[in-house]
Scaffold this active site. Structure first.
Site, PDB file in Angstrom:
ATOM      1  N   ASN A  32       0.827  -1.224   0.000  1.00  0.00           N
ATOM      2  CA  ASN A  32       0.000   0.000   0.000  1.00  0.00           C
ATOM      3  C   ASN A  32       0.858   1.270   0.000  1.00  0.00           C
ATOM      4  OD1 ASN A  32       0.970   0.174   2.576  1.00  0.00           O
ATOM      5  ND2 ASN A  32      -1.011  -0.035   3.613  1.00  0.00           N
ATOM      6  N   ASN A  35       4.806   2.967   3.692  1.00  0.00           N
ATOM      7  CA  ASN A  35       6.156   3.291   4.167  1.00  0.00           C
ATOM      8  C   ASN A  35       7.188   3.052   3.064  1.00  0.00           C
ATOM      9  OD1 ASN A  35       7.924   4.200   6.216  1.00  0.00           O
ATOM     10  ND2 ASN A  35       8.561   2.100   6.642  1.00  0.00           N
ATOM     11  N   SER A 124      11.096 -11.444  13.834  1.00  0.00           N
ATOM     12  CA  SER A 124      12.171 -10.596  14.325  1.00  0.00           C
ATOM     13  C   SER A 124      12.810 -11.176  15.589  1.00  0.00           C
ATOM     14  CB  SER A 124      11.558  -9.233  14.652  1.00  0.00           C
ATOM     15  OG  SER A 124      12.443  -8.466  15.401  1.00  0.00           O
ATOM     16  N   TYR A 149       4.749  -3.454  18.681  1.00  0.00           N
ATOM     17  CA  TYR A 149       5.288  -3.950  17.406  1.00  0.00           C
ATOM     18  C   TYR A 149       5.804  -5.382  17.563  1.00  0.00           C
ATOM     19  CZ  TYR A 149       8.840  -5.141  14.018  1.00  0.00           C
ATOM     20  OH  TYR A 149       9.595  -5.850  13.112  1.00  0.00           O
ATOM     21  N   LYS A 153       4.562  -9.336  16.037  1.00  0.00           N
ATOM     22  CA  LYS A 153       5.377 -10.375  15.380  1.00  0.00           C
ATOM     23  C   LYS A 153       5.168 -11.717  16.075  1.00  0.00           C
ATOM     24  CE  LYS A 153       6.846  -8.090  12.193  1.00  0.00           C
ATOM     25  NZ  LYS A 153       6.572  -8.460  10.837  1.00  0.00           N
ATOM     26  N   ARG A 231      24.814  -5.974  18.847  1.00  0.00           N
ATOM     27  CA  ARG A 231      23.790  -6.560  17.983  1.00  0.00           C
ATOM     28  C   ARG A 231      24.436  -7.406  16.894  1.00  0.00           C
ATOM     29  NH1 ARG A 231      21.460  -4.700  21.505  1.00  0.00           N
ATOM     30  NH2 ARG A 231      19.548  -3.454  21.592  1.00  0.00           N
ATOM     31  N   PRO A 291      15.004   3.170  26.633  1.00  0.00           N
ATOM     32  CA  PRO A 291      14.086   2.235  27.293  1.00  0.00           C
ATOM     33  C   PRO A 291      13.716   1.075  26.366  1.00  0.00           C
ATOM     34  CG  PRO A 291      13.314   4.500  27.552  1.00  0.00           C
ATOM     35  CD  PRO A 291      14.486   4.552  26.617  1.00  0.00           C
TER      36      PRO A 291
HETATM   37  P1  NAD Z   1       9.543  -1.409   5.327  1.00  0.00           P
HETATM   38  O1  NAD Z   1       8.635  -0.507   6.099  1.00  0.00           O
HETATM   39  O2  NAD Z   1      10.621  -0.824   4.531  1.00  0.00           O
HETATM   40  O3  NAD Z   1       8.675  -2.361   4.383  1.00  0.00           O
HETATM   41  C1  NAD Z   1       7.388  -2.798   4.734  1.00  0.00           C
HETATM   42  C2  NAD Z   1       6.483  -2.577   3.536  1.00  0.00           C
HETATM   43  O4  NAD Z   1       5.167  -3.007   3.864  1.00  0.00           O
HETATM   44  C3  NAD Z   1       6.378  -1.097   3.138  1.00  0.00           C
HETATM   45  O5  NAD Z   1       6.616  -0.979   1.747  1.00  0.00           O
HETATM   46  C4  NAD Z   1       4.945  -0.708   3.481  1.00  0.00           C
HETATM   47  O6  NAD Z   1       4.422   0.253   2.588  1.00  0.00           O
HETATM   48  C5  NAD Z   1       4.227  -2.047   3.373  1.00  0.00           C
HETATM   49  N1  NAD Z   1       3.033  -2.169   4.199  1.00  0.00           N
HETATM   50  C6  NAD Z   1       2.896  -1.927   5.526  1.00  0.00           C
HETATM   51  N2  NAD Z   1       1.650  -2.201   5.926  1.00  0.00           N
HETATM   52  C7  NAD Z   1       0.969  -2.634   4.824  1.00  0.00           C
HETATM   53  C8  NAD Z   1      -0.360  -3.066   4.591  1.00  0.00           C
HETATM   54  N3  NAD Z   1      -1.269  -3.095   5.572  1.00  0.00           N
HETATM   55  N4  NAD Z   1      -0.720  -3.439   3.352  1.00  0.00           N
HETATM   56  C9  NAD Z   1       0.191  -3.394   2.332  1.00  0.00           C
HETATM   57  N5  NAD Z   1       1.448  -2.994   2.494  1.00  0.00           N
HETATM   58  C10 NAD Z   1       1.847  -2.626   3.727  1.00  0.00           C
HETATM   59  O7  NAD Z   1      10.137  -2.468   6.372  1.00  0.00           O
HETATM   60  P2  NAD Z   1      11.294  -3.536   6.179  1.00  0.00           P
HETATM   61  O8  NAD Z   1      12.457  -3.099   6.983  1.00  0.00           O
HETATM   62  O9  NAD Z   1      11.471  -3.851   4.751  1.00  0.00           O
HETATM   63  O10 NAD Z   1      10.646  -4.774   6.945  1.00  0.00           O
HETATM   64  C11 NAD Z   1       9.951  -5.795   6.267  1.00  0.00           C
HETATM   65  C12 NAD Z   1       9.383  -6.773   7.292  1.00  0.00           C
HETATM   66  O11 NAD Z   1      10.440  -7.280   8.075  1.00  0.00           O
HETATM   67  C13 NAD Z   1       8.409  -6.130   8.274  1.00  0.00           C
HETATM   68  O12 NAD Z   1       7.378  -7.042   8.543  1.00  0.00           O
HETATM   69  C14 NAD Z   1       9.248  -5.895   9.505  1.00  0.00           C
HETATM   70  O13 NAD Z   1       8.470  -5.899  10.673  1.00  0.00           O
HETATM   71  C15 NAD Z   1      10.181  -7.095   9.450  1.00  0.00           C
HETATM   72  N6  NAD Z   1      11.445  -6.873  10.171  1.00  0.00           N
HETATM   73  C16 NAD Z   1      12.224  -5.797   9.855  1.00  0.00           C
HETATM   74  C17 NAD Z   1      13.411  -5.567  10.553  1.00  0.00           C
HETATM   75  C18 NAD Z   1      14.279  -4.366  10.255  1.00  0.00           C
HETATM   76  O14 NAD Z   1      15.127  -4.030  11.086  1.00  0.00           O
HETATM   77  N7  NAD Z   1      14.145  -3.714   9.100  1.00  0.00           N
HETATM   78  C19 NAD Z   1      13.796  -6.453  11.578  1.00  0.00           C
HETATM   79  C20 NAD Z   1      12.993  -7.549  11.857  1.00  0.00           C
HETATM   80  C21 NAD Z   1      11.812  -7.752  11.143  1.00  0.00           C
HETATM   81  N1  UFG Z   2      21.610   2.877  18.990  1.00  0.00           N
HETATM   82  C1  UFG Z   2      22.298   4.009  19.414  1.00  0.00           C
HETATM   83  N2  UFG Z   2      21.956   5.208  18.863  1.00  0.00           N
HETATM   84  C2  UFG Z   2      20.978   5.339  17.925  1.00  0.00           C
HETATM   85  C3  UFG Z   2      20.290   4.172  17.510  1.00  0.00           C
HETATM   86  C4  UFG Z   2      20.630   2.958  18.069  1.00  0.00           C
HETATM   87  O1  UFG Z   2      23.175   3.932  20.271  1.00  0.00           O
HETATM   88  O2  UFG Z   2      20.704   6.452  17.487  1.00  0.00           O
HETATM   89  C5  UFG Z   2      22.006   1.576  19.562  1.00  0.00           C
HETATM   90  C6  UFG Z   2      20.883   0.864  20.303  1.00  0.00           C
HETATM   91  O3  UFG Z   2      20.835   1.272  21.649  1.00  0.00           O
HETATM   92  C7  UFG Z   2      21.276  -0.609  20.120  1.00  0.00           C
HETATM   93  C8  UFG Z   2      21.936  -0.631  18.738  1.00  0.00           C
HETATM   94  O4  UFG Z   2      22.322   0.708  18.483  1.00  0.00           O
HETATM   95  O5  UFG Z   2      22.231  -0.975  21.073  1.00  0.00           O
HETATM   96  C9  UFG Z   2      20.995  -1.098  17.635  1.00  0.00           C
HETATM   97  O6  UFG Z   2      19.807  -0.327  17.672  1.00  0.00           O
HETATM   98  P1  UFG Z   2      18.757  -0.333  16.464  1.00  0.00           P
HETATM   99  O7  UFG Z   2      17.691   0.661  16.808  1.00  0.00           O
HETATM  100  O8  UFG Z   2      19.463  -0.157  15.172  1.00  0.00           O
HETATM  101  O9  UFG Z   2      18.198  -1.825  16.477  1.00  0.00           O
HETATM  102  P2  UFG Z   2      17.449  -2.648  17.603  1.00  0.00           P
HETATM  103  O10 UFG Z   2      18.293  -3.854  17.904  1.00  0.00           O
HETATM  104  O11 UFG Z   2      17.037  -1.813  18.727  1.00  0.00           O
HETATM  105  O12 UFG Z   2      16.097  -3.083  16.856  1.00  0.00           O
HETATM  106  C10 UFG Z   2      16.069  -3.518  15.493  1.00  0.00           C
HETATM  107  C11 UFG Z   2      14.726  -3.144  14.897  1.00  0.00           C
HETATM  108  C12 UFG Z   2      13.624  -3.919  15.576  1.00  0.00           C
HETATM  109  C13 UFG Z   2      13.933  -5.396  15.483  1.00  0.00           C
HETATM  110  C14 UFG Z   2      15.292  -5.688  16.062  1.00  0.00           C
HETATM  111  C15 UFG Z   2      15.651  -7.128  15.889  1.00  0.00           C
HETATM  112  O13 UFG Z   2      14.475  -1.761  15.038  1.00  0.00           O
HETATM  113  O14 UFG Z   2      12.415  -3.682  14.917  1.00  0.00           O
HETATM  114  O15 UFG Z   2      16.283  -4.881  15.425  1.00  0.00           O
HETATM  115  O16 UFG Z   2      15.522  -7.499  14.556  1.00  0.00           O
HETATM  116  F1  UFG Z   2      12.995  -6.069  16.173  1.00  0.00           F
END
Ligand code: NAD
Ligand code: UFG
Length: 335
Positions: A32, A35, A124, A149, A153, A231, A291
Site C-alpha cells: 500500500n 512506508n 524478528s 510492534y 510479530k 547486535r 528504554p
Molecule cells: P519497510 O517498512 O521498509 O517495508 C514494509 C512494507 O510493507 C512497506 O513498503 C509498506 O508500505 C508495506 N506495508 C505496511 N503495511 C501494509 C499493509 N497493511 N498493506 C500493504 N502494504 C503494507 O520495512 P522492512 O524493513 O522492509 O521490513 C519488512 C518486514 O520485516 C516487516 O514485517 C518488519 O516488521 C520485518 N522486520 C524488519 C526488521 C528491520 O530491522 N528492518 C527487523 C525484523 C523484522
Molecule cells: N543505537 C544508538 N543510537 C541510535 C540508535 C541505536 O546507540 O541512534 C544503539 C541501540 O541502543 C542498540 C543498537 O544501536 O544498542 C541497535 O539499535 P537499532 O535501533 O538499530 O536496532 P534494535 O536492535 O534496537 O532493533 C532492530 C529493529 C527492531 C527489530 C530488532 C531485531 O528496530 O524492529 O532490530 O531485529 F525487532
C-alpha cells in the site's frame, strides 16, 4: 508460477525482489506504499531488467485478492508487509494490531481460499525479548516483549503455527531477522526511513552526510565488550538470499530460522568501522540507555546453515560500504 511478495516495495522487500529475480523467480507485489516509494520498484526494475506486476493496495483489502489471483498464478507468499516502528507502536498500539495482525489474518484466509499454502513470514529477534542466553538459538524461549510492534510479530507467529497444526498441507517458514543493514551494492536501493531514523546505521549515515549533527550512543554501561549495545548486524542482501534459500527448501509443517551472522558488534565498534570505510568522522556522545533496549543480542545461525545451506557472507566492512554508497548517492532517499 509466481511469488506474491507483500510489502515488496519496502527495504527488505526490494532487496529480496532482486535476489528472487536472480534465482529465476517471478514476483508479484502487493504493497500500500504506506512506508515506501514507487521509485524503489522502478530502481529494482533497473537492477534486474525484469518487469513486475504491482498492486497498490492494503493486505486487508479482500477485493484485491480476486484481481491478483485472476491475473497471476501464485504458488507461494513472502509476507513482509507490516508496520515496524517500535516507538510508533508504543504510541499507537491499535494501529499496529489492526495493520499487522488483522492484515495478516485476511492475507492468510485469502491465500488458503485459493489453496496457496506456502508462506514465509518476516519475524524478528525482538520475539526473544531479553534473551535467556546468547548466542540465541531457535530453542531459546520467547521473552517479555517490550513493544506492541514486537508483540504483533510474536502473535502472528503463534497464529500461523496454530493454523499449520490444523492444516498439515501448510508449509510455513518463520524467519527471525536480527539487524538488517546495508544496501544493494549498486547504490540504487536502500533503507529510506521517514523523518529521523530510529535505527543505528541510518542514523550514522545521516550524521556522515551532514543531515544530523551527532550520533547519540544509548548507554555505555551494559555488560558488553565496551559497554555499548551489541547486535548481530546482517547485510540486507544476505538476508534476501536467506528468503530465496528458504523458498527452495520449503516443506510442509513449521520451520523457524534465525537469520543473522552469529557475530556481535557494539555501537562503538560500528562507528569505528564506518569511519574507517567512509573516511568520514562520525561525532557522537554517550547518553542514557534507550528504554526497552537489551544489552546484547546475537544469534546462532547454525540451523539455517544446516537445513537451508544458507549463511551470511558479507562482513561489517561491506555492510558499511554499501550503506554509505546508498546514502551518498541518495542523500534524501527516494524523495
Ligand atoms: P519497510 O517498512 O521498509 O517495508 C514494509 C512494507 O510493507 C512497506 O513498503 C509498506 O508500505 C508495506 N506495508 C505496511 N503495511 C501494509 C499493509 N497493511 N498493506 C500493504 N502494504 C503494507 O520495512 P522492512 O524493513 O522492509 O521490513 C519488512 C518486514 O520485516 C516487516 O514485517 C518488519 O516488521 C520485518 N522486520 C524488519 C526488521 C528491520 O530491522 N528492518 C527487523 C525484523 C523484522
Ligand atoms: N543505537 C544508538 N543510537 C541510535 C540508535 C541505536 O546507540 O541512534 C544503539 C541501540 O541502543 C542498540 C543498537 O544501536 O544498542 C541497535 O539499535 P537499532 O535501533 O538499530 O536496532 P534494535 O536492535 O534496537 O532493533 C532492530 C529493529 C527492531 C527489530 C530488532 C531485531 O528496530 O524492529 O532490530 O531485529 F525487532
Amino acid at each position: 508460477m509466481a511469488i506474491l511478495v507483500t510489502g515488496g516495495a519496502g527495504y527488505i522487500g526490494t532487496h529480496t525482489l532482486v535476489e528472487l529475480s536472480a534465482a529465476g523467480y517471478k514476483s508479484v507485489i502487493l504493497d500500500n506504499l504506506s512506508n515506501s516509494s514507487p521509485l524503489a520498484l522502478e530502481r529494482v526494475k533497473k537492477i534486474t531488467g525484469d518487469d513486475y506486476k504491482f498492486y497498490k493496495a492494503d493486505i486487508s483489502d479482500r477485493a484485491i485478492y480476486k484481481k491478483i489471483f485472476e491475473e497471476n498464478d501464485i504458488e507461494a507468499c513472502i509476507h513482509f508487509a507490516g508496520l515496524k516502528s517500535v516507538s510508533e507502536s508504543v504510541s499507537f498500539p491499535l494501529y499496529y494490531f489492526q495493520n499487522n495482525i488483522v492484515g495478516s489474518l485476511v492475507l492468510i484466509e485469502e491465500l488458503f481460499k485459493r489453496n496457496v499454502k506456502k508462506m514465509i513470514f518476516s519475524s524478528s529477534a525482538t520475539v526473544y525479548g531479553e534473551p535467556a542466553f546468547v548466542p540465541i538459538t531457535e530453542r531459546c524461549p520467547k521473552g517479555e516483549i517490550p513493544s506492541p510492534y514486537g508483540k504483533t510479530k510474536s502473535m502472528i507467529e503463534e497464529m500461523l503455527i496454530d493454523i499449520s497444526k490444523a492444516d498439515k498441507e501448510f508449509a510455513l517458514v518463520i524467519l527471525r531477522y536480527f539487524n538488517p543493514i546495508g544496501a544493494h551494492e549498486s547504490g540504487l536501493i536502500g533503507e529510506d526511513p521517514n523523518e529521523i531514523p530510529n535505527n543505528l546505521m541510518p542514523y550514522i549515515t545521516q550524521v556522515a552526510v551532514g543531515k544530523l549533527p551527532r550520533l547519540r550512543v544509548f548507554g555505555n554501561d551494559y555488560k558488553t565488550k565496551d559497554g555499548s549495545g551489541v547486535r548481530d548486524y546482517i547485510h540486507v542482501t544476505d538476508l534476501a538470499d536467506g528468503h530465496v534459500m528458504a523458498l527452495q527448501k520449503m516443506k510442509k509443517g513449521v520451520s523457524i530460522y534465525n537469520l543473522g551472522t552469529g557475530n556481535g558488534t557494539s555501537v562503538l565498534e560500528m562507528v569505528k568501522a564506518f569511519e574507517n570505510v567512509s573516511g568520514v568522522n562520525v561525532p557522537y556522545y554517550v547518553t542514557d540507555r534507550r528504554p526497552g533496549d537489551v544489552g546484547e543480542c546475537y544469534c546462532s545461525a547454525e540451523k539455517a546453515k544446516k537445513e537451508l545451506g544458507w549463511r551470511a557472507v558479507r562482513d561489517i566492512q561491506k555492510m558499511c560500504e554499501d550503506a554509505w554508497n546508498w546514502q551518498k548517492n541518495n542523500p534524501n532517499g527516494y524523495s
